[in-house]
Design an enzyme around this catalytic site. Sequence first.
Site, short mmCIF file in Angstrom:
data_model
loop_
_atom_site.label_atom_id
_atom_site.label_comp_id
_atom_site.label_asym_id
_atom_site.label_seq_id
_atom_site.Cartn_x
_atom_site.Cartn_y
_atom_site.Cartn_z
N LYS A 102 -0.56 9.63 20.40
CA LYS A 102 0.85 9.41 20.08
C LYS A 102 1.67 10.62 20.54
O LYS A 102 1.35 11.76 20.19
CB LYS A 102 0.97 9.28 18.55
CG LYS A 102 1.72 8.06 18.08
CD LYS A 102 1.59 7.96 16.57
CE LYS A 102 2.68 7.14 15.97
NZ LYS A 102 2.61 7.14 14.51
O1 G3P Z 1 4.15 6.04 11.37
C1 G3P Z 1 5.53 6.11 11.40
C2 G3P Z 1 6.26 5.25 10.45
O2 G3P Z 1 5.80 3.98 10.32
C3 G3P Z 1 7.02 5.90 9.38
O3 G3P Z 1 7.49 5.07 8.36
O4 G3P Z 1 8.48 4.66 6.14
O5 G3P Z 1 8.08 7.04 6.91
O6 G3P Z 1 9.89 5.65 7.91
P1 G3P Z 1 8.53 5.63 7.27
#
Ligand code: G3P
Length: 220
Positions: free
Chosen positions: A83
């Site tokens: 990533k």
């Molecule tokens: O892996 C990245 C992502 O899915 C983050 O999610 O909920 O922290 O915005 P969130």
Amino acid sequence: MKFFLDTANLDELKKGASWGIVDGVTTNPTLIAKEGRPIEDQIRMICDIVDGDISAEVVATEAAPMVREGRQLARIHKNVVVKCPLTRDGIRATSELSKEGIRVNVTLCFSAAQALLAAKAGAYIISPFIGRVDDTGWNGMELIRNIVTIYRNYGFRTQILAASIRTPNHVIEAALAGAHIGTMPLKVLEMLFHHPLTDKGLDQFLKDWAKVYQEASVAG
Ligand code: G3P
């Protein structure tokens, strides 16, 4: 639509994987740090639980060290997808790693223009963060729809992964928009199962069954 779990927690991954519907895993530095192990060890253990694409993120911020880190991460297991963040250096690293045959998931995508850059760099996956776009008052799903249209217009093979999913509705909307993958916390995956009419219907079926067959066994 492929379902990925957005967690590095082994118990959550075992639980989700046991349902037979998990196709991969996404991690990020925040999720790995929560588990307290070196990234190589954590990713290796995740690869033993889920047989599918496992995203592992670089933490270098300049292209050359990102490429070196990406190569190291890719060596952990054949299922690792490296990533890289959507910065100039991240795109340069994506282009280089992709040319070497290393699959890259370009993360922290918040605009269709950024998604176009990632596809041009040969990204294997682009990760638009729909929940975080919604948090800013913009429309995360509109972003997914725009990326789907742009990639279709030009035949880009980069897979669109709806990330930062917060609700079951995000999953449905992303599927309707044509996202190839949805990555979600275990909590959201669990929520997809629930419907009150399923519980009510099953309860009734079992009561009706028990009434007849218990009565039959008493009579017999
Ligand atoms: O892996 C990245 C992502 O899915 C983050 O999610 O909920 O922290 O915005 P969130």
